[in-house]
Design an enzyme around this catalytic site. Sequence first.
Site, PDB file in Angstrom:
ATOM      1  N   SER A   7      19.799 -12.660 -30.555  1.00  0.00           N
ATOM      2  CA  SER A   7      19.329 -12.039 -29.315  1.00  0.00           C
ATOM      3  C   SER A   7      18.203 -12.873 -28.732  1.00  0.00           C
ATOM      4  O   SER A   7      17.150 -13.054 -29.365  1.00  0.00           O
ATOM      5  CB  SER A   7      18.817 -10.628 -29.595  1.00  0.00           C
ATOM      6  OG  SER A   7      17.984 -10.213 -28.522  1.00  0.00           O
ATOM      7  N   HIS A  32      23.455 -12.988 -27.591  1.00  0.00           N
ATOM      8  CA  HIS A  32      23.197 -11.607 -27.173  1.00  0.00           C
ATOM      9  C   HIS A  32      22.061 -11.593 -26.138  1.00  0.00           C
ATOM     10  O   HIS A  32      20.992 -12.151 -26.371  1.00  0.00           O
ATOM     11  CB  HIS A  32      22.818 -10.779 -28.401  1.00  0.00           C
ATOM     12  CG  HIS A  32      22.694  -9.319 -28.154  1.00  0.00           C
ATOM     13  ND1 HIS A  32      23.775  -8.461 -28.113  1.00  0.00           N
ATOM     14  CD2 HIS A  32      21.600  -8.555 -27.938  1.00  0.00           C
ATOM     15  CE1 HIS A  32      23.352  -7.231 -27.884  1.00  0.00           C
ATOM     16  NE2 HIS A  32      22.032  -7.247 -27.774  1.00  0.00           N
ATOM     17  N   ASP A  34      19.678  -9.226 -23.809  1.00  0.00           N
ATOM     18  CA  ASP A  34      19.165  -7.867 -23.645  1.00  0.00           C
ATOM     19  C   ASP A  34      18.582  -7.660 -22.260  1.00  0.00           C
ATOM     20  O   ASP A  34      17.542  -8.224 -21.921  1.00  0.00           O
ATOM     21  CB  ASP A  34      18.101  -7.593 -24.710  1.00  0.00           C
ATOM     22  CG  ASP A  34      18.720  -7.370 -26.071  1.00  0.00           C
ATOM     23  OD1 ASP A  34      19.668  -6.556 -26.158  1.00  0.00           O
ATOM     24  OD2 ASP A  34      18.284  -8.009 -27.037  1.00  0.00           O
ATOM     25  N   MET A  36      16.875  -5.159 -19.681  1.00  0.00           N
ATOM     26  CA  MET A  36      16.088  -3.913 -19.679  1.00  0.00           C
ATOM     27  C   MET A  36      15.460  -3.703 -18.303  1.00  0.00           C
ATOM     28  O   MET A  36      15.002  -4.665 -17.678  1.00  0.00           O
ATOM     29  CB  MET A  36      14.984  -3.987 -20.729  1.00  0.00           C
ATOM     30  CG  MET A  36      15.491  -4.324 -22.118  1.00  0.00           C
ATOM     31  SD  MET A  36      14.155  -4.231 -23.324  1.00  0.00           S
ATOM     32  CE  MET A  36      14.989  -4.863 -24.782  1.00  0.00           C
ATOM     33  N   HIS A  65      23.985  -6.921 -23.047  1.00  0.00           N
ATOM     34  CA  HIS A  65      23.685  -5.531 -23.436  1.00  0.00           C
ATOM     35  C   HIS A  65      22.804  -4.918 -22.352  1.00  0.00           C
ATOM     36  O   HIS A  65      21.625  -5.241 -22.237  1.00  0.00           O
ATOM     37  CB  HIS A  65      22.975  -5.582 -24.801  1.00  0.00           C
ATOM     38  CG  HIS A  65      22.535  -4.254 -25.327  1.00  0.00           C
ATOM     39  ND1 HIS A  65      21.645  -4.145 -26.387  1.00  0.00           N
ATOM     40  CD2 HIS A  65      22.862  -2.975 -24.982  1.00  0.00           C
ATOM     41  CE1 HIS A  65      21.448  -2.870 -26.658  1.00  0.00           C
ATOM     42  NE2 HIS A  65      22.162  -2.144 -25.811  1.00  0.00           N
ATOM     43  N   MET A  67      20.631  -2.286 -20.980  1.00  0.00           N
ATOM     44  CA  MET A  67      19.805  -1.111 -21.270  1.00  0.00           C
ATOM     45  C   MET A  67      19.173  -0.702 -19.955  1.00  0.00           C
ATOM     46  O   MET A  67      17.962  -0.838 -19.740  1.00  0.00           O
ATOM     47  CB  MET A  67      18.757  -1.462 -22.340  1.00  0.00           C
ATOM     48  CG  MET A  67      19.368  -1.589 -23.720  1.00  0.00           C
ATOM     49  SD  MET A  67      18.309  -2.486 -24.868  1.00  0.00           S
ATOM     50  CE  MET A  67      18.767  -4.151 -24.446  1.00  0.00           C
ATOM     51  N   MET A 136      23.112   1.240 -31.932  1.00  0.00           N
ATOM     52  CA  MET A 136      21.696   0.858 -31.980  1.00  0.00           C
ATOM     53  C   MET A 136      21.090   1.348 -33.296  1.00  0.00           C
ATOM     54  O   MET A 136      21.192   2.524 -33.644  1.00  0.00           O
ATOM     55  CB  MET A 136      20.913   1.487 -30.821  1.00  0.00           C
ATOM     56  CG  MET A 136      21.173   0.893 -29.446  1.00  0.00           C
ATOM     57  SD  MET A 136      20.913  -0.892 -29.303  1.00  0.00           S
ATOM     58  CE  MET A 136      19.219  -1.091 -29.836  1.00  0.00           C
ATOM     59  N   PHE A 142      12.557  -2.923 -27.543  1.00  0.00           N
ATOM     60  CA  PHE A 142      11.709  -3.982 -28.094  1.00  0.00           C
ATOM     61  C   PHE A 142      12.387  -4.652 -29.287  1.00  0.00           C
ATOM     62  O   PHE A 142      13.122  -3.989 -30.030  1.00  0.00           O
ATOM     63  CB  PHE A 142      10.363  -3.397 -28.553  1.00  0.00           C
ATOM     64  CG  PHE A 142       9.645  -2.675 -27.451  1.00  0.00           C
ATOM     65  CD1 PHE A 142       8.878  -3.386 -26.523  1.00  0.00           C
ATOM     66  CD2 PHE A 142       9.778  -1.310 -27.302  1.00  0.00           C
ATOM     67  CE1 PHE A 142       8.246  -2.723 -25.484  1.00  0.00           C
ATOM     68  CE2 PHE A 142       9.145  -0.632 -26.255  1.00  0.00           C
ATOM     69  CZ  PHE A 142       8.369  -1.346 -25.348  1.00  0.00           C
ATOM     70  N   GLY A 144      11.945  -6.732 -32.997  1.00  0.00           N
ATOM     71  CA  GLY A 144      11.038  -6.685 -34.149  1.00  0.00           C
ATOM     72  C   GLY A 144      10.761  -5.313 -34.725  1.00  0.00           C
ATOM     73  O   GLY A 144       9.785  -5.138 -35.447  1.00  0.00           O
ATOM     74  N   ASP A 174      22.720  -3.416 -33.712  1.00  0.00           N
ATOM     75  CA  ASP A 174      21.625  -4.064 -32.982  1.00  0.00           C
ATOM     76  C   ASP A 174      20.290  -3.394 -33.298  1.00  0.00           C
ATOM     77  O   ASP A 174      20.087  -2.218 -32.991  1.00  0.00           O
ATOM     78  CB  ASP A 174      21.935  -3.954 -31.478  1.00  0.00           C
ATOM     79  CG  ASP A 174      20.975  -4.742 -30.605  1.00  0.00           C
ATOM     80  OD1 ASP A 174      20.061  -5.389 -31.132  1.00  0.00           O
ATOM     81  OD2 ASP A 174      21.160  -4.688 -29.368  1.00  0.00           O
TER      82      ASP A 174
END
Length: 218
Positions: A7, A32, A34, A36, A65, A67, A136, A142, A144, A174
Amino acid sequence: MIKIAPSILSADFARLGEEIKAAENAGAHLIHVDVMDGHFVPNITIGPLVVDAIRKVTRLPLDVHLMISDPDKYLKDFISAGADILTVHLEATAHLHRTVQAVKEGGIKAGVSINPATPIWSLDDILGDVDIVLVMSVNPGFGGQEFIPNTIRKLKLLRKKISEAGSPALIEVDGGVKPENAMEIASAGADILVMGSAFFKSADYAATMEKLNGMLGN
Ligand code: DX5
Ligand code: ZN
C-alpha cells in the site's frame, strides 16, 4: 499463490514513482492505492490525478481502495485514470449492487470492502457479483495500526461462504498485515495481503518479498 499488494500509503510520497518501481522490482504482485476523502474516513489522501500519474510508472495492476462517501460520483474518473480493480465500501454506498455493476461495466474488476464491525453475512447477496472482497482488519483511515484478531474468524467464515457459493471471488485483507501474521491470515482464507508499513518501512523490499513468498509457499 498468495499475492502481496504493497500500500503506497506508507511509501515516501516525495518519491512515489521510484517507490512504486522499487516495489515492482522487488516482486510485488499488485499496487494498493488508498483513496480517502476526510468524510468516510478521518484522513485525506489521493485522487484520480495521482492514479493517472502512477499508471505510467508501473505495469502492475493498480488495486484502488475507495474509502470515500458516495463513490458512484468518482467511479468513471478512477476507471479512466487506469485502475484495474476498484473497491468500494459496503458502508459508503446506498445501492451497492448498482455501484458494483457500474465498475464492471467500466471493464475492470469490482471489489467490495467491509469495516471490522460489519458482519460477513451482510455480503450474502452481493458475493455472486464481485471479483474481490476486501476485509478490513483495522478501522480504515491510517496506516500502521494493529491487526484486529476477530478478522481471522471473519475470514474463515467468508472462505466457507465463497466455496459454498462456488464463487470465484478473491479475499483481500487490509490493515496490520506483516510477516509475523501473514501465514495465519493466509491460512484463514486470504488470497491477497495488503501491506503498507510492513513493506515500505522495511529496509529491503526484495528481502521482504522473498521472506513472504517463502513463508506463504509461493
Ligand atoms: C487503512 C488502509 C490500508 C493501510 C494499511 O485505512 O486501507 O491499506 O495502508 O497499512 P498497514 O499495512 O500499515 O496497516
Ligand atoms: Zn487499503
